[in-house]
Write a protein that holds these residues in place. Sequence first.
Motif, PDB file in Angstrom:
ATOM      1  N   SER A   1       0.826  -1.201   0.000  1.00  0.00           N
ATOM      2  CA  SER A   1       0.000   0.000   0.000  1.00  0.00           C
ATOM      3  C   SER A   1       0.864   1.255   0.000  1.00  0.00           C
ATOM      4  N   GLY A   2       0.287   2.344  -0.485  1.00  0.00           N
ATOM      5  CA  GLY A   2       0.993   3.621  -0.495  1.00  0.00           C
ATOM      6  C   GLY A   2       1.400   4.083   0.893  1.00  0.00           C
ATOM      7  N   PRO A   3       0.510   4.013   1.897  1.00  0.00           N
ATOM      8  CA  PRO A   3       0.917   4.433   3.248  1.00  0.00           C
ATOM      9  C   PRO A   3       2.097   3.645   3.805  1.00  0.00           C
ATOM     10  N   LEU A   4       2.177   2.345   3.487  1.00  0.00           N
ATOM     11  CA  LEU A   4       3.311   1.561   3.975  1.00  0.00           C
ATOM     12  C   LEU A   4       4.598   1.983   3.272  1.00  0.00           C
ATOM     13  N   LEU A   5       4.556   2.123   1.939  1.00  0.00           N
ATOM     14  CA  LEU A   5       5.747   2.558   1.203  1.00  0.00           C
ATOM     15  C   LEU A   5       6.178   3.950   1.641  1.00  0.00           C
ATOM     16  N   ASP A   6       5.215   4.813   1.977  1.00  0.00           N
ATOM     17  CA  ASP A   6       5.528   6.153   2.459  1.00  0.00           C
ATOM     18  C   ASP A   6       6.400   6.115   3.703  1.00  0.00           C
ATOM     19  N   ARG A   7       6.210   5.087   4.531  1.00  0.00           N
ATOM     20  CA  ARG A   7       6.920   5.005   5.807  1.00  0.00           C
ATOM     21  C   ARG A   7       8.305   4.387   5.673  1.00  0.00           C
ATOM     22  N   ILE A   8       8.661   3.924   4.498  1.00  0.00           N
ATOM     23  CA  ILE A   8      10.001   3.378   4.264  1.00  0.00           C
ATOM     24  C   ILE A   8      10.860   4.484   3.664  1.00  0.00           C
ATOM     25  N   ASP A   9      11.932   4.840   4.344  1.00  0.00           N
ATOM     26  CA  ASP A   9      12.707   6.031   3.984  1.00  0.00           C
ATOM     27  C   ASP A   9      13.445   5.894   2.657  1.00  0.00           C
ATOM     28  N   ILE A  10      14.042   4.733   2.420  1.00  0.00           N
ATOM     29  CA  ILE A  10      14.956   4.574   1.289  1.00  0.00           C
ATOM     30  C   ILE A  10      14.478   3.422   0.407  1.00  0.00           C
ATOM     31  N   HIS A  11      14.295   3.693  -0.889  1.00  0.00           N
ATOM     32  CA  HIS A  11      13.954   2.655  -1.871  1.00  0.00           C
ATOM     33  C   HIS A  11      15.100   2.583  -2.878  1.00  0.00           C
ATOM     34  N   ILE A  12      15.685   1.414  -3.050  1.00  0.00           N
ATOM     35  CA  ILE A  12      16.803   1.294  -3.989  1.00  0.00           C
ATOM     36  C   ILE A  12      16.604   0.090  -4.902  1.00  0.00           C
ATOM     37  N   GLU A  13      17.258   0.159  -6.041  1.00  0.00           N
ATOM     38  CA  GLU A  13      17.289  -0.962  -6.967  1.00  0.00           C
ATOM     39  C   GLU A  13      18.596  -1.718  -6.772  1.00  0.00           C
ATOM     40  N   VAL A  14      18.507  -3.038  -6.730  1.00  0.00           N
ATOM     41  CA  VAL A  14      19.687  -3.904  -6.609  1.00  0.00           C
ATOM     42  C   VAL A  14      19.757  -4.748  -7.874  1.00  0.00           C
ATOM     43  N   PRO A  15      20.497  -4.315  -8.888  1.00  0.00           N
ATOM     44  CA  PRO A  15      20.547  -5.057 -10.156  1.00  0.00           C
ATOM     45  C   PRO A  15      21.336  -6.352 -10.011  1.00  0.00           C
ATOM     46  N   ALA A  16      21.125  -7.244 -10.961  1.00  0.00           N
ATOM     47  CA  ALA A  16      21.855  -8.512 -10.961  1.00  0.00           C
ATOM     48  C   ALA A  16      23.329  -8.266 -11.257  1.00  0.00           C
ATOM     49  N   VAL A  17      24.181  -9.101 -10.685  1.00  0.00           N
ATOM     50  CA  VAL A  17      25.627  -9.006 -10.895  1.00  0.00           C
ATOM     51  C   VAL A  17      26.020  -9.967 -12.007  1.00  0.00           C
ATOM     52  N   SER A  18      26.730  -9.461 -12.994  1.00  0.00           N
ATOM     53  CA  SER A  18      27.160 -10.316 -14.107  1.00  0.00           C
ATOM     54  C   SER A  18      28.263 -11.267 -13.661  1.00  0.00           C
ATOM     55  N   ALA A  19      28.499 -12.281 -14.467  1.00  0.00           N
ATOM     56  CA  ALA A  19      29.552 -13.244 -14.139  1.00  0.00           C
ATOM     57  C   ALA A  19      30.921 -12.584 -14.085  1.00  0.00           C
ATOM     58  N   GLU A  20      31.163 -11.599 -14.996  1.00  0.00           N
ATOM     59  CA  GLU A  20      32.453 -10.903 -14.992  1.00  0.00           C
ATOM     60  C   GLU A  20      32.658 -10.140 -13.680  1.00  0.00           C
ATOM     61  N   GLN A  21      31.611  -9.424 -13.227  1.00  0.00           N
ATOM     62  CA  GLN A  21      31.734  -8.702 -11.964  1.00  0.00           C
ATOM     63  C   GLN A  21      31.956  -9.653 -10.800  1.00  0.00           C
ATOM     64  N   LEU A  22      31.248 -10.770 -10.817  1.00  0.00           N
ATOM     65  CA  LEU A  22      31.337 -11.715  -9.713  1.00  0.00           C
ATOM     66  C   LEU A  22      32.722 -12.337  -9.619  1.00  0.00           C
ATOM     67  N   LEU A  23      33.325 -12.650 -10.777  1.00  0.00           N
ATOM     68  CA  LEU A  23      34.594 -13.372 -10.770  1.00  0.00           C
ATOM     69  C   LEU A  23      35.804 -12.450 -10.778  1.00  0.00           C
ATOM     70  N   ASP A  24      35.674 -11.259 -11.365  1.00  0.00           N
ATOM     71  CA  ASP A  24      36.839 -10.400 -11.551  1.00  0.00           C
ATOM     72  C   ASP A  24      36.915  -9.228 -10.584  1.00  0.00           C
ATOM     73  N   THR A  25      35.801  -8.850  -9.962  1.00  0.00           N
ATOM     74  CA  THR A  25      35.815  -7.684  -9.075  1.00  0.00           C
ATOM     75  C   THR A  25      36.490  -8.034  -7.758  1.00  0.00           C
ATOM     76  N   PRO A  26      37.432  -7.216  -7.300  1.00  0.00           N
ATOM     77  CA  PRO A  26      38.078  -7.481  -6.007  1.00  0.00           C
ATOM     78  C   PRO A  26      37.102  -7.209  -4.857  1.00  0.00           C
ATOM     79  N   ALA A  27      37.450  -7.680  -3.676  1.00  0.00           N
ATOM     80  CA  ALA A  27      36.605  -7.463  -2.497  1.00  0.00           C
ATOM     81  C   ALA A  27      36.473  -5.971  -2.216  1.00  0.00           C
ATOM     82  N   GLY A  28      35.292  -5.563  -1.782  1.00  0.00           N
ATOM     83  CA  GLY A  28      35.040  -4.155  -1.492  1.00  0.00           C
ATOM     84  C   GLY A  28      35.419  -3.786  -0.074  1.00  0.00           C
ATOM     85  N   GLU A  29      34.886  -2.655   0.372  1.00  0.00           N
ATOM     86  CA  GLU A  29      35.190  -2.184   1.717  1.00  0.00           C
ATOM     87  C   GLU A  29      34.650  -3.149   2.763  1.00  0.00           C
TER      88      GLU A  29
END
Length: 510
Positions: free
Chosen positions: A384-412
């Motif tokens: 519902s709109g009232p419930l979404l209104d109460r959530i401060d941050i909405h973000i998209e989490v896209p899929a990680v490609s195989a290249e990113q998964l295998l070649d990206t170094p560890a993050g912070e």
Amino acid sequence: MSLCLVQSRALLGLEAASVTVEVHLANGLPSFTLVGLVDVEVKEARERVRSAIQNAGLEFPNNKRITVNLAPADLPKDSGRFDLPIALGILAASGQIDAAKLAGHEFAGELSLSGQLRPVRGALAMALALHTGGVATRLVLPAYSAQEASLVPGAQVYGARHLMDVVQQFLPAGSEQAPAAEGWTRIVPSPPAIADGHPDLADVKGHAGAKRALEIAAAGNHSLLMVGPPGSGKSMLAQRFAGLLPEMTVDEALESAAVASLGGRFDTGRWMRRPTASPHHTASAVALVGGGSPPRPGEISLAHHGVLFLDEFPEFSRMALEALREPLETGTITIVRAARRSEFPARFQLVAAMNPCPCGYLGSTLKACRCTPDQVTRYQGKLSGPLLDRIDIHIEVPAVSAEQLLDTPAGEATGTIRERAVRARERALARQGKTNHVLQGAEIDRHASLAPDALKFMHTAAAKLGWSARSTHRALKVARTIADLAESESIEVPHVAEAVQYRRALKAAV
């Protein structure tokens, strides 16, 4: 003497109300009567107490009329916690132990038929009630429950393993002294070692934007909704979020542990570690907010001072989701029934995750979506709109490609991000005495005022995106947190621009 009074406590929500166990022995037809608004478990104490006293080698007054009153009479009593005080009252009324020595003590414990003491729920709540009331009373509990209660600073807690361990401490003066009770121990208030940390965010490859959103949420105590296809890493991110939060204070740890003790889930190995509750999406509204008879805390209360992670967010029942609206605003949940009213704390951080559509691949670059527009609308319309209104941050989490998964170094690592989030939170606490998420009314005007250019930007964004007053205030509080992370006293255009990206409508985000 034929009348004896023993002190104990009943649980009513998080409150441990004082109960006086009055035991009277009289001549007449042999009987054993329990009165005082007792539940079925308390009525069954008659057989447990009888067998425990006899199997401990003590004398049960079978030729007496026994009346046990649990006062006050209008306070509901449940569970087997009154077994021990009832047994001691009978022994004192029949002259087998000294009733005068029972003064200054409170007792709780369930008895087995052999006289062994079993743990009870809410030991921490009992000790907290004594601590906050400033009562210098000794608390006698089963050994395991005593370990919980001893976490309260200054608590005088004694643990026992068997009924005889307790009886030997209250024998009449001049009686033949029994050997020292091996199961009787004064529990020294020494908190257990702090548990190991949470999983590390460095394990998550890519997702720099999502990690930034987690940092902002941790710094300002904001709720968060993650939208993305299956396998994109939403659950991994959520499971690591609690590690970004500051260390618990002793008071926070005691509150959290007291709620867990009420639910029978306290574990000393998790002391001073923020809880993460993650109920399955088939959980009912009662399982989430609490309830039952007597009322028990739900998942939102068990996540007090921690994280409530709801995966497959739209799959929860509509009633369960709508029940979250008030706790998200107030930080408490009040359960009202015809016979009683209980209030539980529920100051949690909500982290929710969902797919953008039934198949999960709407907007994905890796796989085509097979859902019709009508199916997508119905699926997203479960929130519902009232419930979404109460959530401060909405973000998209896209899929990680195989290249990113295998070649990206560890993050912070989690520790590095936590340091920045804690500094920003401390800046907010020094300025206003509370986190940015809980700012209300005039406090927002005072502490989250915008620079002229930022104010103009906010007006334009709110008008074009059709925000409600609540959405506008939520974005403003998120912008205040972003400014704190940037160590800026005022909220500038870049801070507002970033905050606007976290308030996009669900369809636009996917």
